[in-house]
Design a protein around this motif. Structure first.
Motif, PDB file in Angstrom:
ATOM      1  N   GLU A 122       4.157  13.959   0.491  1.00 48.25           N
ATOM      2  CA  GLU A 122       2.886  13.335   0.891  1.00 48.25           C
ATOM      3  C   GLU A 122       1.895  13.377  -0.256  1.00 48.25           C
ATOM      4  O   GLU A 122       1.114  12.443  -0.440  1.00 48.25           O
ATOM      5  CB  GLU A 122       2.309  14.030   2.130  1.00 48.25           C
ATOM      6  CG  GLU A 122       2.994  13.594   3.403  1.00 48.25           C
ATOM      7  CD  GLU A 122       2.278  14.082   4.652  1.00 48.25           C
ATOM      8  OE1 GLU A 122       1.028  13.987   4.707  1.00 48.25           O
ATOM      9  OE2 GLU A 122       2.976  14.540   5.573  1.00 48.25           O
ATOM     10  N   MET A 123       1.927  14.448  -1.046  1.00 50.46           N
ATOM     11  CA  MET A 123       1.018  14.566  -2.186  1.00 50.46           C
ATOM     12  C   MET A 123       1.282  13.457  -3.200  1.00 50.46           C
ATOM     13  O   MET A 123       0.352  12.864  -3.749  1.00 50.46           O
ATOM     14  CB  MET A 123       1.143  15.936  -2.853  1.00 50.46           C
ATOM     15  CG  MET A 123       0.158  16.141  -3.983  1.00 50.46           C
ATOM     16  SD  MET A 123      -1.570  15.884  -3.516  1.00 50.46           S
ATOM     17  CE  MET A 123      -1.894  17.347  -2.584  1.00 50.46           C
ATOM     18  N   GLN A 124       2.550  13.123  -3.434  1.00 46.54           N
ATOM     19  CA  GLN A 124       2.878  12.030  -4.357  1.00 46.54           C
ATOM     20  C   GLN A 124       2.340  10.703  -3.813  1.00 46.54           C
ATOM     21  O   GLN A 124       1.778   9.903  -4.569  1.00 46.54           O
ATOM     22  CB  GLN A 124       4.392  11.934  -4.563  1.00 46.54           C
ATOM     23  CG  GLN A 124       4.955  13.050  -5.426  1.00 46.54           C
ATOM     24  CD  GLN A 124       6.472  13.028  -5.444  1.00 46.54           C
ATOM     25  OE1 GLN A 124       7.112  13.089  -4.391  1.00 46.54           O
ATOM     26  NE2 GLN A 124       7.041  12.944  -6.632  1.00 46.54           N
TER      27      GLN A 124
ATOM     28  N   VAL B 268      -1.674   6.287  -3.875  1.00 50.22           N
ATOM     29  CA  VAL B 268      -2.749   5.558  -3.197  1.00 50.22           C
ATOM     30  C   VAL B 268      -4.056   5.721  -3.975  1.00 50.22           C
ATOM     31  O   VAL B 268      -4.795   4.746  -4.182  1.00 50.22           O
ATOM     32  CB  VAL B 268      -2.900   6.031  -1.731  1.00 50.22           C
ATOM     33  CG1 VAL B 268      -4.171   5.489  -1.101  1.00 50.22           C
ATOM     34  CG2 VAL B 268      -1.670   5.625  -0.926  1.00 50.22           C
ATOM     35  N   LYS B 269      -4.317   6.922  -4.442  1.00 49.99           N
ATOM     36  CA  LYS B 269      -5.529   7.203  -5.219  1.00 49.99           C
ATOM     37  C   LYS B 269      -5.571   6.334  -6.486  1.00 49.99           C
ATOM     38  O   LYS B 269      -6.603   5.742  -6.806  1.00 49.99           O
ATOM     39  CB  LYS B 269      -5.555   8.691  -5.583  1.00 49.99           C
ATOM     40  CG  LYS B 269      -6.798   9.162  -6.263  1.00 49.99           C
ATOM     41  CD  LYS B 269      -6.677  10.667  -6.481  1.00 49.99           C
ATOM     42  CE  LYS B 269      -7.844  11.248  -7.223  1.00 49.99           C
ATOM     43  NZ  LYS B 269      -7.676  12.697  -7.418  1.00 49.99           N
ATOM     44  N   ARG B 270      -4.435   6.242  -7.190  1.00 56.59           N
ATOM     45  CA  ARG B 270      -4.378   5.397  -8.393  1.00 56.59           C
ATOM     46  C   ARG B 270      -4.561   3.916  -8.027  1.00 56.59           C
ATOM     47  O   ARG B 270      -5.224   3.170  -8.746  1.00 56.59           O
ATOM     48  CB  ARG B 270      -3.066   5.602  -9.141  1.00 56.59           C
ATOM     49  CG  ARG B 270      -2.983   6.926  -9.884  1.00 56.59           C
ATOM     50  CD  ARG B 270      -1.793   6.975 -10.833  1.00 56.59           C
ATOM     51  NE  ARG B 270      -0.510   6.768 -10.183  1.00 56.59           N
ATOM     52  CZ  ARG B 270       0.250   7.737  -9.667  1.00 56.59           C
ATOM     53  NH1 ARG B 270      -0.148   8.994  -9.730  1.00 56.59           N
ATOM     54  NH2 ARG B 270       1.413   7.452  -9.105  1.00 56.59           N
ATOM     55  N   GLY B 271      -3.979   3.497  -6.909  1.00 59.10           N
ATOM     56  CA  GLY B 271      -4.125   2.117  -6.459  1.00 59.10           C
ATOM     57  C   GLY B 271      -5.572   1.777  -6.137  1.00 59.10           C
ATOM     58  O   GLY B 271      -6.062   0.697  -6.499  1.00 59.10           O
ATOM     59  N   LEU B 272      -6.244   2.685  -5.466  1.00 59.95           N
ATOM     60  CA  LEU B 272      -7.660   2.469  -5.147  1.00 59.95           C
ATOM     61  C   LEU B 272      -8.500   2.401  -6.413  1.00 59.95           C
ATOM     62  O   LEU B 272      -9.415   1.573  -6.516  1.00 59.95           O
ATOM     63  CB  LEU B 272      -8.168   3.581  -4.219  1.00 59.95           C
ATOM     64  CG  LEU B 272      -7.632   3.545  -2.788  1.00 59.95           C
ATOM     65  CD1 LEU B 272      -8.011   4.826  -2.043  1.00 59.95           C
ATOM     66  CD2 LEU B 272      -8.142   2.315  -2.052  1.00 59.95           C
ATOM     67  N   ALA B 273      -8.181   3.253  -7.389  1.00 64.04           N
ATOM     68  CA  ALA B 273      -8.913   3.246  -8.656  1.00 64.04           C
ATOM     69  C   ALA B 273      -8.701   1.922  -9.401  1.00 64.04           C
ATOM     70  O   ALA B 273      -9.655   1.358  -9.954  1.00 64.04           O
ATOM     71  CB  ALA B 273      -8.472   4.421  -9.526  1.00 64.04           C
ATOM     72  N   ARG B 274      -7.456   1.395  -9.396  1.00 61.36           N
ATOM     73  CA  ARG B 274      -7.192   0.098 -10.042  1.00 61.36           C
ATOM     74  C   ARG B 274      -7.962  -1.019  -9.345  1.00 61.36           C
ATOM     75  O   ARG B 274      -8.544  -1.889  -9.997  1.00 61.36           O
ATOM     76  CB  ARG B 274      -5.695  -0.220 -10.003  1.00 61.36           C
ATOM     77  CG  ARG B 274      -4.873   0.426 -11.071  1.00 61.36           C
ATOM     78  CD  ARG B 274      -3.474  -0.171 -11.155  1.00 61.36           C
ATOM     79  NE  ARG B 274      -2.781  -0.276  -9.883  1.00 61.36           N
ATOM     80  CZ  ARG B 274      -2.041   0.701  -9.338  1.00 61.36           C
ATOM     81  NH1 ARG B 274      -1.903   1.849  -9.962  1.00 61.36           N
ATOM     82  NH2 ARG B 274      -1.448   0.521  -8.182  1.00 61.36           N
TER      83      ARG B 274
ATOM     84  N   ARG C 199       7.338   0.018  -7.354  1.00 61.52           N
ATOM     85  CA  ARG C 199       7.448   0.850  -6.149  1.00 61.52           C
ATOM     86  C   ARG C 199       6.063   1.337  -5.723  1.00 61.52           C
ATOM     87  O   ARG C 199       5.690   1.255  -4.559  1.00 61.52           O
ATOM     88  CB  ARG C 199       8.357   2.055  -6.429  1.00 61.52           C
ATOM     89  CG  ARG C 199       8.500   2.964  -5.212  1.00 61.52           C
ATOM     90  CD  ARG C 199       8.784   4.402  -5.559  1.00 61.52           C
ATOM     91  NE  ARG C 199       7.695   5.007  -6.304  1.00 61.52           N
ATOM     92  CZ  ARG C 199       7.774   6.194  -6.885  1.00 61.52           C
ATOM     93  NH1 ARG C 199       8.878   6.889  -6.852  1.00 61.52           N
ATOM     94  NH2 ARG C 199       6.748   6.684  -7.540  1.00 61.52           N
ATOM     95  N   ASP C 200       5.272   1.817  -6.691  1.00 57.42           N
ATOM     96  CA  ASP C 200       3.941   2.327  -6.380  1.00 57.42           C
ATOM     97  C   ASP C 200       3.047   1.234  -5.806  1.00 57.42           C
ATOM     98  O   ASP C 200       2.294   1.470  -4.858  1.00 57.42           O
ATOM     99  CB  ASP C 200       3.299   2.944  -7.623  1.00 57.42           C
ATOM    100  CG  ASP C 200       3.959   4.237  -8.055  1.00 57.42           C
ATOM    101  OD1 ASP C 200       4.921   4.684  -7.380  1.00 57.42           O
ATOM    102  OD2 ASP C 200       3.532   4.809  -9.072  1.00 57.42           O
TER     103      ASP C 200
ATOM    104  N   ALA D 259       5.874   8.617   2.727  1.00 59.69           N
ATOM    105  CA  ALA D 259       6.572   9.681   2.008  1.00 59.69           C
ATOM    106  C   ALA D 259       8.026   9.744   2.455  1.00 59.69           C
ATOM    107  O   ALA D 259       8.942   9.836   1.633  1.00 59.69           O
ATOM    108  CB  ALA D 259       5.877  11.019   2.232  1.00 59.69           C
ATOM    109  N   HIS D 260       8.236   9.663   3.743  1.00 52.88           N
ATOM    110  CA  HIS D 260       9.594   9.707   4.284  1.00 52.88           C
ATOM    111  C   HIS D 260      10.401   8.476   3.838  1.00 52.88           C
ATOM    112  O   HIS D 260      11.542   8.597   3.404  1.00 52.88           O
ATOM    113  CB  HIS D 260       9.540   9.791   5.810  1.00 52.88           C
ATOM    114  CG  HIS D 260      10.887   9.846   6.452  1.00 52.88           C
ATOM    115  ND1 HIS D 260      11.679  10.968   6.405  1.00 52.88           N
ATOM    116  CD2 HIS D 260      11.587   8.903   7.128  1.00 52.88           C
ATOM    117  CE1 HIS D 260      12.817  10.707   7.031  1.00 52.88           C
ATOM    118  NE2 HIS D 260      12.780   9.465   7.478  1.00 52.88           N
TER     119      HIS D 260
END
Length: 122
Positions: free
Chosen positions: A99-101, A106-112, A75-76, A92-93
């Protein structure tokens, strides 16, 4: 409706066949039919697969995980791929998240992605 389809798709297993293996065989058989295999072929393949499971891991108590971590990571990844730089609210919707989740995903995806690019430089 779905229950009716399951009932109509019941494959035949030998009497006194282990219940868990029959349930697995029924699921496998339904999926094979959904993928275009004929009912007879699906019956044969599902039973063969159930028998393989029985002979290879039978007699050992097994836990079948729900795979929540796998499901969430898929899902992520899907959210990250749909992210366009401005659609936090829409994602988010769509995924029933805050939105924070979504921002954290997105932050984790960019880091990967960054880590993968840097690894290829080495």
């Amino acid at each position: 409706m779905e229950r009716e389809m399951k009932d109509a798709m019941q494959l035949e297993f030998p009497p006194e066949y282990p219940e868990l293996l029959e349930q697995m065989g029924q699921i496998i058989g339904r999926k094979l039919v959904e993928h275009g295999l004929g009912r007879e072929q699906a019956q044969s393949a599902a039973f063969e697969i159930a028998e393989s499971i029985r002979t290879e891991i039978g007699g050992v108590q097994q836990y079948i995980p729900r795979g929540l971590r796998f499901q969430l990571s898929r899902r992520d990844q899907e959210i990250f791929e749909k992210f366009n730089g401005q659609n936090y609210h829409q994602l988010a919707h769509s995924y029933h998240l805050s939105e924070m989740q979504v921002r954290n995903i997105v932050k984790r995806g960019l880091a990967r992605e960054r880590a993968a690019r840097q690894a290829s430089l080495l």
